[in-house]
Design an enzyme around this catalytic site. Structure first.
Site: not given
Length: 811
Positions: A498, A698, A702
């Protein structure tokens, strides 16, 4: 062979779904014989007996449909589910309960935050202080937690009983104990029997059931080996204690048969420890789902006929008019019909920048409202909301990823078959050619083979390496929650990361500032921070913080006013001052020069949010805020690529920002504007192509991808839900930790293989002696000393080898 005539085979139990094999053999999961697909299709319309339980008339030409809530994490029988909790009838693994996506349960009671003794069945005001009553949700233990607590209780009982058994059995190595001066060896043998029996029967009874199932289905595994070895040691000891005269002299010491109660108790205690660790991981499997369910408030504020009242979330219907006050979470998906808002949508997009909302804009359940109140119409409720879809994806991901078969099981599968064959052969040889009493010699030596073959260190081989390895990883900032991840991390060839909070710092901060006129650059920043000081917009705080980092004084501002969706304005030294976006420029009827516009576009292409400082109807300068790339990200990504790992970035940010970040870091690819479903589908697509995928993230958005990936890696600086979904957490939230995790994986897996060698080698060398190969030449049978030494040496070797991991460098 021609493709059209090539035969294909499949497991009749559908253990791996529709997977086909080109060669006959046994299913790698349940070990049943593979059947040609054409034959399977014929049998689909025929009734037959269940291959596992022998119940008749299974199948009526239609696929078996099950509606149970429990499933095997190994998917031994495909997608089959069970109505009751327990163990899988095929592999013996504990059945898990499927989490059903639903709205939170209606709160049973409401209480006052100041007077917790006030308990009401409906929302309202506290009769003492008048504060709004808050909902109290009941805390119900999940079945996974209950199974874990039950196993933990059995483990501690086993430890309490096993320790004195071990001390009694090892007393000859501790002369100061002098137990035989207190009572006879026979007496202490009975004490060992009394203490070991609860460990074998009560604490470990389920293990013997699993072992029996594995024998009955002829799918040997670790349970087979443990059941046969421990069972043999226990029964041998019981018979030796009660009927010592049945045994030849070679099996006695001072008239007493050497007993193995301590071996049985210690082995089972170690196995129980492994099961406790496994069930603890299972009890946390659905923690991410539970945390996601907790994101939505249990009640919503319904507006009806101009009046507001709180109703349970499950009573909200599509079309209801709802109100959200400052700082509250949005209960369902909908569209704003009155008011404006600044909403934190990071749980969906992963982006730290708050989003301005006004009439006609959509809002999402679970996101957090800013400092204004607004009304919206409910469009999606219950399982139709975006949050519910994220929960559903996490749920599916946790079910679709079956645990990898343990290396110990693979070794045990073949080891068991060899040991049983040798034991049977031993019995036959001694029964036919042995001295009288031939059957006694045959029985004793056959059982002796089983005892010496049971590796006491097998229970230590994997847990010790995992325990020491994870401890060493923790020192390096790599926290491993699931031992399976250590094995998988070594195979990863694709890494998905990410952007926000993983590559970048994950929070907006001052990036650039520049003057367009006579003011200095620092004066532009000072004015921008001064006018933003009274703003409640989250980006304002980053500008004020940036000015203070540079020790700039804030100036006196008057007549402050917030302009929703545009920015802020005030009065400075009698002149009108403003700070905001393009809409603010339009409201002041100002335009940028071509050079100014080019600078702004350059900053925007780098992912910066640009704000204009307006003073006395002139654009005096610009200030930009962005989520900066971490200093270590570039070097970490290069080192991973050097190991042959492809690195891709999936982000909810816009195309321009994503492209700029990908170019700067030299990534192998990127996808922008990603929703949680897009990340989930990308991981799934790569896995279907045969890649072993690690996902690092995080945020809440996700969570589905982290759960589905072969290895989920969470940043320690991120959300709790991300960490609950992942198997590895990097304490520092630094990508260099992924390289450390890879190195840790390589070293721990090598150590486990070495431990398995030590766990088996000494015992394997003792098997020929136990079978009586030395008896014709030297008159020697298995000495208790040899058995004890084999178990001791293997355990010491395993522990010593595992402890070497503490000093490993380059992690």
């Amino acid at each position: 062979m021609n493709k059209n005539t090539e035969k294909h085979y499949a497991c009749p139990m559908g253990c791996e779904g529709d997977k086909k094999y080109t060669n006959p053999g046994n299913c790698p999961v349940c070990h049943m014989h593979l059947v040609e697909i054409s034959e399977l299709k014929k049998k689909e319309t025929e009734k037959s007996d269940c291959p596992h339980c022998a119940h008749e008339n299974v199948g009526d030409g239609k696929p078996i449909k099950t509606s149970g809530e429990y499933y095997c994490p190994m998917h031994c029988e495909g997608e089959k589910t069970y109505d009751k909790p327990g163990d899988c009838p095929v592999c013996g693994m504990h059945l898990l309960k499927e989490q059903v996506v639903q709205t939170p349960p209606k709160p049973a009671i409401f209480t006052c935050p100041m007077h917790t003794d006030i308990l009401e069945s409906q929302s309202g005001n506290c009769p003492i202080c008048g504060m709004d009553l808050i909902a109290v949700t009941s805390s119900v233990k999940s079945e996974e937690d209950s199974a874990y607590q039950n196993m933990l209780k059995k483990f501690w009982i086993a430890i309490i009983f096993s320790l004195p058994v071990f001390i009694i059995a090892m007393s000859e190595f501790f002369p100061f104990l002098q137990l035989e001066s207190v009572a006879s060896k026979k007496f202490w043998g009975w004490i060992e029997f009394i203490l070991a029996t609860p460990v074998v029967i009560y604490c470990s009874g389920d293990f013997f059931k699993r072992g029996w199932n594995s024998i009955r289905r002829w799918s040997p595994n670790m349970w087979t080996l443990i059941s046969l070895g421990v069972g043999s040691a226990y029964l041998f000891s019981v018979i030796g204690l009660i009927f010592p005269d049945l045994f030849p002299a070679q099996f006695k010491e001072n008239g007493n048969v050497h007993l193995y109660f301590e071996a049985a108790a210690v082995i089972l205690s170690l196995v129980l420890l492994g099961q406790v660790m496994e069930l603890r991981a299972h009890s946390q499997t659905n923690s991410a789902i539970k945390a996601l369910l907790g994101l939505v408030p249990p009640v919503a504020r319904l507006v009806e006929n101009g009046e507001e009242r709180e109703i349970p979330l499950e009573d909200v219907h599509v079309g209801n008019l709802l109100k959200v006050k400052p700082g509250e979470k949005i209960p369902v998906d909908g569209v704003i019909v009155q008011g404006t808002a600044i909403i934190d949508e990071s749980m969906i997009t992963g982006e730290p920048m708050p989003v301005d909302k006004e009439k006609g804009h959509k809002v999402t359940a679970g996101t957090i409202n800013g400092q204004t109140a607004f009304e919206f119409k409910a469009e999606k409720v219950g399982s139709d909301t975006l949050l519910a879809q994220i929960i559903d994806m996490v749920n599916k991901a946790s079910r679709s990823r079956a645990p990898i078969q343990k290396l110990a099981d693979i070794v045990a599968k073949y080891f068991v078959q060899i040991v049983i064959s040798i034991s049977i052969l031993t019995f036959v040889v001694w029964a036919v050619w042995g001295p009288e009493p031939a059957y006694v010699y045959a029985f004793v030596n056959a059982v002796a083979v089983m005892i010496i073959a049971c590796p006491c260190a097998l229970g230590l081989a994997t847990p010790m390496s995992i325990m020491v390895g994870t401890g060493r990883g923790a020192q390096a900032g790599v926290l491993v929650k699931d031992a399976r991840a250590i094995e998988e991390m070594n195979k990863v060839d694709t890494l998905i990361i990410d952007k926000t909070g993983t590559i970048t710092e994950g929070k907006p901060s001052l990036n650039n500032f520049q003057s367009f006129g006579d003011l200095s650059d620092l004066m532009v920043l000072s004015l921008a921070a001064s006018v933003d000081y009274n703003s409640e917009h989250p980006l304002a705080a980053s500008i004020v913080a940036g000015a203070r980092e540079r020790n700039l004084d804030l100036l006196k501002i008057e007549s402050f006013e917030s302009l929703s969706g545009k920015g802020v304005k005030a009065v400075y030294n009698g002149n009108q001052i403003g700070l905001g976006n393009d809409r603010l420029l339009d409201s002041f009827k100002l335009e940028l020069t071509s050079d100014q516009r080019k600078l702004v576009e350059d900053w925007q292409s780098q992912g910066q949010t640009v704000m204009y400082l307006i003073l006395d109807n002139r654009v005096e300068g610009v200030v930009s805020v962005s989520d900066r790339i971490k200093k270590t990200s570039a070097s970490a990504i290069k080192s991973l690529q050097a190991k042959g790992i492809k690195v891709y970035m999936l982000t909810g940010d816009n195309q321009l920002t994503a492209k700029a970040v990908a170019k700067e870091l030299g990534l192998d690819g990127f996808v922008a504007d990603c929703l949680p479903e897009d990340k989930y589908n990308k991981v799934k697509a790569l896995q279907e192509q045969g890649h072993i995928v690690a996902m690092a993230g995080d945020g809440i958005n996700d969570a589905p991808a982290l759960e589905l990936a072969n290895v989920g890696i969470a940043m320690g600086t991120g959300t709790d839900i991300a960490m609950q979904s992942a198997e590895i957490t990097l304490v520092k939230g630094d990508l260099t930790g992924i390289a450390r995790a890879r190195n840790l994986s390589e070293k721990v897996m090598r150590n486990i293989k070495q431990n398995l060698f030590f766990a088996f080698i000494y015992n394997s060398l003792g098997i020929p002696v136990a079978a009586g190969i030395l008896y014709p030449f030297f008159g020697l049978l298995l000495s208790p000393i040899i058995a004890a030494a084999a178990m001791s040496f293997s355990s010491v070797s395993v522990i010593s080898n595992a402890l070497r991991l503490r000093g490993v460098k380059n992690i």
